[in-house]
Scaffold this active site. Structure first.
Site, PDB file in Angstrom:
ATOM      1  N   LYS A 126       0.580  -1.263  -0.042  1.00 32.65           N
ATOM      2  CA  LYS A 126      -0.036   0.016   0.150  1.00 32.65           C
ATOM      3  C   LYS A 126       0.903   1.310   0.050  1.00 32.65           C
ATOM      4  O   LYS A 126       0.542   2.248  -0.662  1.00 32.65           O
ATOM      5  CB  LYS A 126      -1.004   0.160   1.132  1.00 32.65           C
ATOM      6  CG  LYS A 126      -1.945  -1.035   1.018  1.00 32.65           C
ATOM      7  CD  LYS A 126      -2.741  -1.489   2.260  1.00 32.65           C
ATOM      8  CE  LYS A 126      -3.720  -2.429   2.188  1.00 32.65           C
ATOM      9  NZ  LYS A 126      -4.645  -2.917   3.584  1.00 32.65           N
ATOM     10  N   GLN A 174      -4.339  -1.387   9.573  1.00 31.57           N
ATOM     11  CA  GLN A 174      -4.135  -3.005   9.040  1.00 31.57           C
ATOM     12  C   GLN A 174      -4.756  -3.798   9.917  1.00 31.57           C
ATOM     13  O   GLN A 174      -4.384  -3.951  11.142  1.00 31.57           O
ATOM     14  CB  GLN A 174      -2.683  -3.237   8.784  1.00 31.57           C
ATOM     15  CG  GLN A 174      -2.377  -4.589   7.922  1.00 31.57           C
ATOM     16  CD  GLN A 174      -3.179  -4.334   6.596  1.00 31.57           C
ATOM     17  OE1 GLN A 174      -3.030  -3.464   5.851  1.00 31.57           O
ATOM     18  NE2 GLN A 174      -3.743  -5.519   6.185  1.00 31.57           N
ATOM     19  N   ASP A 180     -11.158   3.170   4.367  1.00 31.73           N
ATOM     20  CA  ASP A 180     -11.229   1.638   4.263  1.00 31.73           C
ATOM     21  C   ASP A 180     -12.793   1.824   4.064  1.00 31.73           C
ATOM     22  O   ASP A 180     -13.174   0.365   3.598  1.00 31.73           O
ATOM     23  CB  ASP A 180     -10.569   1.008   5.349  1.00 31.73           C
ATOM     24  CG  ASP A 180      -9.280   0.428   4.775  1.00 31.73           C
ATOM     25  OD1 ASP A 180      -9.236   0.121   3.825  1.00 31.73           O
ATOM     26  OD2 ASP A 180      -8.648  -0.054   5.943  1.00 31.73           O
TER      27      ASP A 180
END
Ligand code: NAP
Length: 295
Positions: free
Chosen positions: A53, A97, A120
């Protein structure tokens, strides 16, 4: 007849070129999208996702700010880091994460992320907005799957879509996006309580396998000509590989490709799209948070 392979890498790369142009336009206005990346512990899969990422951010000019915390970090310390990112004007998106260590309450962590920085799309506020089709950040994997279908010309209107998996981050939001009028699929969602999974999958024009079970979807379950989207990322032991494992999806790819009309590979299908949607959301967050300075 062999299926058309949906090349997620190529589609993602085309979208990332468009995103790089958007970042360049923002730079002319003195803005640089920034993503806070928070990693707890050293799980090898999580480390590799975070690295991928950050690399993708750098390639198109998004700044990334990494915080690594030890596996045994107290929950409050993690919440403090998120709150600092919520307040930081250089940070437009926040990525924690997952999965988190067991002593940490994942829901509390997600709820701490400010919805305007929730790139997200996991907070209750964003998921509620998604359901109501209000402006929001769509969860990256489901959004990436929809983009793959649309950009590959897979007919969705009136198609029967079968989603195998109902997690909060993939199956449930994807199911919701598939029944939007703009996509217009008819939906079945399967899970571990489903009786006779094969019969459901066999009736699908579009199958999305997101169960995290290697080999769950076999060729005999696939209707000839159907579109098969494989979300699973599974590490299967393989002594012939340097790292001792290989990655595979939830679908028996080689055999399924002989029956399906379209199919995504693992790796190189859904994965690159997930990261691309994260980049897109971060740019959008920057635009929104900058508000009147941009328009
Ligand atoms: P998850 O939270 O473990 O959810 C798995 C879902 O699959 C659950 O709803 C479960 O049903 C269902 N399931 C499991 N075994 C099944 C079976 N035998 N038959 C029918 N349903 C079954 O997983 P997730 O986070 O959604 O991730 C799913 C997979 O996608 C994983 O391999 C993950 O690594 C991968 N993934 C890939 C990306 C990407 O970008 N490529 C992104 C996210 C996730 P119950 O609800 O009944 O338990």
């Amino acid at each position: 007849m062999a299926a058309t392979i949906i090349d997620g890498k190529a589609i993602a790369s085309a979208i990332r070129s468009e995103l790089a142009e958007q970042v360049a336009e923002l730079a002319q206005k003195g803005l640089r999208p920034g993503l806070a990346v928070i990693l707890v512990g050293e799980d090898p899969a999580s480390v590799s996702y975070v690295t991928a990422k950050e690399k993708a951010c750098a390639e198109i000019g998004i700044a990334s700010f990494e915080t690594r915390l030890p596996q045994d970090v107290p929950q409050q310390k993690l919440l403090d880091v998120i709150n600092a990112a919520n307040m930081d004007p250089d940070v437009h998106g926040i990525l924690v994460q997952l999965p988190l260590p067991r002593h940490i309450d994942e829901r509390a962590v997600i709820r701490t992320i400010h919805p305007d920085k929730d790139v997200d799309g996991f907070t209750p506020v964003n998921l509620g907005r998604m359901l109501l089709e209000e402006p929001c950040f769509l969860p990256c994997t489901p959004h990436g799957i929809i983009e793959l279908l649309v950009r590959s010309g897979v007919p969705t209107s009136g198609a029967h879509a079968v989603v195998v998996g109902r997690s909060n981050i993939v199956g449930k939001p994807l199911a919701n996006l598939l029944i939007r009028k703009s996509i217009n699929a008819t939906l079945t969602v399967c899970h571990t309580g489903t009786r006779d999974l094969a019969s459901h999958v066999r009736s699908a024009d579009i199958v999305v396998a997101c169960a995290g079970r290697p080999g769950l979807v076999t060729a005999d379950m696939i209707k000839p000509g159907a579109c098969v989207i494989d979300v699973g990322v599974n590490r299967v032991p393989d002594p012939s590989k340097k790292q001792g494992y290989r990655l595979c999806g939830d679908v028996d790819f080689e055999a399924a490709a002989q029956v399906a009309g379209w199919i995504t590979p693992v790796p190189g299908g859904v994965g690159p799209m997930t990261i691309t949607m994260l980049l897109a959301n971060t740019i959008e967050a920057c635009r929104r948070l900058a508000g009147s300075r941009v328009s």
